[in-house]
Design an enzyme around this catalytic site. Structure first.
Site, short mmCIF file in Angstrom:
data_model
loop_
_atom_site.label_atom_id
_atom_site.label_comp_id
_atom_site.label_asym_id
_atom_site.label_seq_id
_atom_site.Cartn_x
_atom_site.Cartn_y
_atom_site.Cartn_z
N SER A 134 39.64 59.16 65.96
CA SER A 134 38.49 58.50 66.59
C SER A 134 37.32 59.48 66.53
O SER A 134 37.53 60.68 66.32
CB SER A 134 38.83 58.21 68.06
OG SER A 134 37.68 57.83 68.79
N TYR A 147 41.89 60.40 76.40
CA TYR A 147 41.75 59.83 75.05
C TYR A 147 41.24 60.89 74.07
O TYR A 147 41.78 61.07 72.98
CB TYR A 147 40.80 58.64 75.13
CG TYR A 147 40.71 57.79 73.88
CD1 TYR A 147 41.75 56.95 73.51
CD2 TYR A 147 39.58 57.82 73.07
CE1 TYR A 147 41.67 56.17 72.36
CE2 TYR A 147 39.48 57.05 71.92
CZ TYR A 147 40.53 56.21 71.57
OH TYR A 147 40.45 55.44 70.43
N SER A 150 43.94 63.43 73.26
CA SER A 150 45.01 62.89 72.39
C SER A 150 44.50 62.71 70.96
O SER A 150 45.26 62.89 70.01
CB SER A 150 45.54 61.57 72.95
OG SER A 150 44.57 60.53 72.87
N ILE A 180 34.26 50.08 67.86
CA ILE A 180 34.58 48.94 66.99
C ILE A 180 34.93 47.74 67.87
O ILE A 180 35.69 47.88 68.84
CB ILE A 180 35.79 49.28 66.08
CG1 ILE A 180 35.58 50.62 65.35
CG2 ILE A 180 36.06 48.14 65.09
CD1 ILE A 180 34.40 50.70 64.41
N1 NAD Z 1 38.21 49.97 68.79
C1 NAD Z 1 37.62 51.13 68.78
O1 NAD Z 1 36.43 51.26 69.14
C2 NAD Z 1 38.33 52.35 68.28
C3 NAD Z 1 37.58 53.51 68.07
C4 NAD Z 1 38.20 54.66 67.62
C5 NAD Z 1 39.57 54.66 67.39
N2 NAD Z 1 40.29 53.53 67.62
C6 NAD Z 1 41.74 53.61 67.39
O2 NAD Z 1 42.13 52.62 66.46
C7 NAD Z 1 43.48 52.22 66.75
C8 NAD Z 1 43.53 50.70 66.87
O3 NAD Z 1 42.69 50.32 67.95
P1 NAD Z 1 42.13 48.83 68.14
O4 NAD Z 1 40.76 48.97 68.65
O5 NAD Z 1 42.42 48.02 66.95
O6 NAD Z 1 43.04 48.41 69.40
P2 NAD Z 1 43.74 47.02 69.79
O7 NAD Z 1 44.04 47.16 71.23
O8 NAD Z 1 42.96 45.86 69.30
O9 NAD Z 1 45.10 47.08 68.95
C9 NAD Z 1 46.08 48.05 69.20
C10 NAD Z 1 47.43 47.50 68.80
O10 NAD Z 1 48.38 48.54 69.03
C11 NAD Z 1 49.50 47.99 69.71
N3 NAD Z 1 50.15 49.04 70.49
C12 NAD Z 1 49.70 49.64 71.62
N4 NAD Z 1 50.60 50.52 72.07
C13 NAD Z 1 51.64 50.48 71.19
C14 NAD Z 1 52.87 51.16 71.12
N5 NAD Z 1 53.25 52.04 72.05
N6 NAD Z 1 53.70 50.88 70.09
C15 NAD Z 1 53.33 49.96 69.14
N7 NAD Z 1 52.20 49.28 69.18
C16 NAD Z 1 51.36 49.53 70.20
C17 NAD Z 1 48.94 46.88 70.58
O11 NAD Z 1 49.95 45.95 70.93
C18 NAD Z 1 47.88 46.30 69.65
O12 NAD Z 1 48.39 45.28 68.83
C19 NAD Z 1 43.88 52.97 68.02
O13 NAD Z 1 44.62 54.12 67.68
C20 NAD Z 1 42.55 53.34 68.63
O14 NAD Z 1 42.65 54.47 69.47
C21 NAD Z 1 39.72 52.38 68.05
#
Ligand code: NAD
Length: 253
Positions: A134, A147, A150, A180
């Site tokens: 991230s 966050y 991690s 996002i």
């Molecule tokens: N959305 C953002 O702004 C953003 C920014 C930077 C990084 N990220 C990273 O991108 C990744 C995806 O995020 P997103 O925004 O698509 O989130 P989201 O919540 O839309 O999707 C996350 C998915 O991960 C699954 N999940 C959660 N814990 C889990 C576990 N212990 N085992 C298996 N599956 C699990 C959830 O069920 C969900 O389907 C994450 O690692 C997040 O930290 C997101």
């Protein structure tokens, strides 16, 4: 579009947001996709003629089982996207609860570590691993301590794994999305804080825009790129945006 024909890809957290957009994009590019998630994604797997394996990435045995079953069914794994993650523990350092740090590390960091550890056993030589970090892995974010910690760790283990696995020509990179529009952000109770994280391009990103980067990094066109943390963030990490300066200027007038 970069072809992924003949490739087998495993995507954790493939049921939502960035993971889901990547599942769909990989399928369109010709890959066989295995969706791993806590939530039941059987229907999605049918839609893409792939496989769903229920997985909690914070449990090492489950990650190993996911990769073992994939090889059992398809014979090989070429791409592993360690994407599952959670946002937790919004608050100042002075109010930090150790449980928020523990849970964030269990899913966001250990989930990726288990993918790297067992991925290195089950991935074919010449394979690709991409981890979800991230912009919070590149810089501090007030009130996001668990966050941020991690995700900084994800970048460290990505670089280390890239060096170790280079011996087998397995490339390891991580992506650093900015804000996002996914359920993680939309359901966040601290939405206000996130909206204050002003993007120079003036908008949040789309999950499809992150999937496009993951697709490129997974393809043979990226075969000289490894050990990198690549931002897809509308310019957040380039510096302070003009939007902030003009906002500050307006305040001081
Ligand atoms: N959305 C953002 O702004 C953003 C920014 C930077 C990084 N990220 C990273 O991108 C990744 C995806 O995020 P997103 O925004 O698509 O989130 P989201 O919540 O839309 O999707 C996350 C998915 O991960 C699954 N999940 C959660 N814990 C889990 C576990 N212990 N085992 C298996 N599956 C699990 C959830 O069920 C969900 O389907 C994450 O690692 C997040 O930290 C997101």
């Amino acid at each position: 579009m970069f072809s992924l024909k003949g490739k087998v890809a495993v995507i954790t957290g493939g049921g939502s947001g960035i993971g889901l957009a990547t599942v769909r994009r990989f399928y369109q590019a010709g890959a066989t996709v295995v969706v791993a998630d806590l939530s039941d994604e059987t229907k999605l797997a049918q839609e893409i003629d792939g496989l769903y394996i229920k997985t909690d990435v914070s449990i090492e045995n489950e990650v190993q089982f996911l990769l073992e079953k994939t090889v059992e069914k398809y014979g090989h794994i070429d791409i592993l996207f360690n994407n599952a993650g959670i946002g937790r523990g919004i608050g100042m350092m002075s109010d930090a609860e150790s449980v928020d740090y523990e849970v964030s590390f269990k899913v966001n960091t250990m989930g990726v570590l288990y993918g790297l550890k067992h991925g290195s056993v089950y991935l074919s030589d010449g394979g690709v691993i991409i981890n979800s970090a991230s912009v919070a892995g590149l810089q501090g974010v007030p009130t996001y301590g668990p966050y941020v910690a991690s995700k900084h760790a994800v970048i460290g283990i990505t670089k280390t794994a890239a060096l170790e696995l280079s011996l087998r020509n397995i490339r390891v990179n991580c992506i650093c999305p900015g804000t996002i529009d996914t359920p993680m952000v939309q359901n966040n109770t601290a939405q206000k804080a996130i909206n204050n994280y002003v993007t120079p391009l003036g908008r949040n990103g789309l999950p499809e825009e992150v999937a496009a980067l993951v697709h490129f990094l997974s393809s043979d066109d990226a075969k000289f790129i490894t050990g990198q943390a690549i931002a897809v963030d509308g310019g957040i990490t380039a510096g302070t945006s003009l939007g902030i300066w003009s906002g500050l200027a307006a305040l001081s007038n």
